[in-house]
Design a protein around this motif. Sequence first.
Motif, PDB file in Angstrom:
ATOM      1  N   GLU A 239       0.820  -1.210   0.000  1.00 39.60           N
ATOM      2  CA  GLU A 239       0.000   0.000   0.000  1.00 39.60           C
ATOM      3  C   GLU A 239       0.855   1.263   0.000  1.00 39.60           C
ATOM      4  O   GLU A 239       0.523   2.249  -0.674  1.00 39.60           O
ATOM      5  CB  GLU A 239      -0.942   0.010   1.201  1.00 39.60           C
ATOM      6  CG  GLU A 239      -1.888   1.191   1.193  1.00 39.60           C
ATOM      7  CD  GLU A 239      -3.157   0.950   1.985  1.00 39.60           C
ATOM      8  OE1 GLU A 239      -4.074   1.766   1.865  1.00 39.60           O
ATOM      9  OE2 GLU A 239      -3.240  -0.063   2.711  1.00 39.60           O
TER      10      GLU A 239
ATOM     11  N   CYS B 212       1.948   1.753  -3.569  1.00 42.55           N
ATOM     12  CA  CYS B 212       0.817   2.164  -4.408  1.00 42.55           C
ATOM     13  C   CYS B 212       0.466   3.635  -4.204  1.00 42.55           C
ATOM     14  O   CYS B 212       0.209   4.371  -5.168  1.00 42.55           O
ATOM     15  CB  CYS B 212      -0.410   1.299  -4.103  1.00 42.55           C
ATOM     16  SG  CYS B 212      -0.343  -0.386  -4.757  1.00 42.55           S
ATOM     17  N   LYS B 213       0.463   4.063  -2.974  1.00 41.25           N
ATOM     18  CA  LYS B 213       0.051   5.431  -2.678  1.00 41.25           C
ATOM     19  C   LYS B 213       1.144   6.460  -2.992  1.00 41.25           C
ATOM     20  O   LYS B 213       0.886   7.664  -2.971  1.00 41.25           O
ATOM     21  CB  LYS B 213      -0.394   5.540  -1.222  1.00 41.25           C
ATOM     22  CG  LYS B 213      -1.682   4.785  -0.939  1.00 41.25           C
ATOM     23  CD  LYS B 213      -2.320   5.162   0.368  1.00 41.25           C
ATOM     24  CE  LYS B 213      -3.619   4.398   0.616  1.00 41.25           C
ATOM     25  NZ  LYS B 213      -4.591   4.491  -0.498  1.00 41.25           N
TER      26      LYS B 213
ATOM     27  N   ASN C  89      -6.685   0.689  -2.966  1.00 39.55           N
ATOM     28  CA  ASN C  89      -5.685   1.212  -3.908  1.00 39.55           C
ATOM     29  C   ASN C  89      -6.127   0.942  -5.354  1.00 39.55           C
ATOM     30  O   ASN C  89      -5.807  -0.105  -5.926  1.00 39.55           O
ATOM     31  CB  ASN C  89      -4.334   0.549  -3.649  1.00 39.55           C
ATOM     32  CG  ASN C  89      -3.818   0.804  -2.243  1.00 39.55           C
ATOM     33  OD1 ASN C  89      -3.259   1.846  -1.952  1.00 39.55           O
ATOM     34  ND2 ASN C  89      -4.039  -0.170  -1.349  1.00 39.55           N
TER      35      ASN C  89
END
Length: 303
Positions: free
Chosen positions: A128, A131-132, A160
């Motif tokens: 995560e 992804c962010k 996500n």
Amino acid sequence: MNPQDLKSIMGSGLLSFPLTDFDAEGNFDKKGYTRRLEWLAPYGASALFAAGGTGEFFSLTADEYPEIIKTAVDTCRGKVPIIAGAGGPTRFAIQCAQAAERAGAHGILLLPHYLTEAGQEGLAAHVEAVCKSVKFGVIVYNRGQAKLMPETLAKLAERNPNLIGFKDGIGDIELMSSIFLTMGDRFAYLGGLPTAEVYAAAYKALGTPVYSSAVFNFIPKTAMQFYEAVRDDDMATQHRLLKDFFMPYLAIRNKGQGYAVSIVKAGAKIVGHGAGPVRAPLTDLKADEYAALEALIAKLGPQ
């Protein structure tokens, strides 16, 4: 390219991971890498993964990585999309992902974090965070210590939107079936075991027909022929190529640890597109192994 565009590209066609060229001293060879990409781009792969596993991502420095990705993007612009490898510790993976995005890559394959064991909560936090950190598409790679379960992937996908793909490098058919049945068309799927051709028919039967080919690096014509046979359910061609090339090839590859990369570099050298030596801790093929591979490739004819 937005994440959904990348997902569409992932949904069909053969994908491949070009070797990274090194000179005799083991330094990045930009000119050689450019020539390699120019040679491979017209053969019909749906996308090429720069600095992936076959591209020895695990041996690259933070200074080399952005140049390698930018070289791939610039060379292949308008010809074939470039997906960058990224991985290692979370903060380093983020640095790589952001550098790839700045260089113009179309997305990343998130390689394992390496070495340390981690539970599902920690693995999810790792994925995560990457992804962010970017806006483009992320494909997660199940392999080694990074073994994500269906429930974890479902939660990650919900939080996500740019997590659009899943690559399997484990070969656990039960787990892969569970992931596919849980996630459905939320992900694009990619078979990613070493020498994926051997598993291609089984994965297609599972509902995930796309795979990445390492041998595309030195026998692109044969790699595309095999992919088309899988796509068309041409079992006669698949069985012929498995018997005549892939199984003897595996016998050579299995002689040494890390040879999944070393044998590809040897193959590229044999066909006149050498990429230099592998970097430690990998080792190059021994003379007798190289000769056996040379004889095997010769039987395939011009590529």
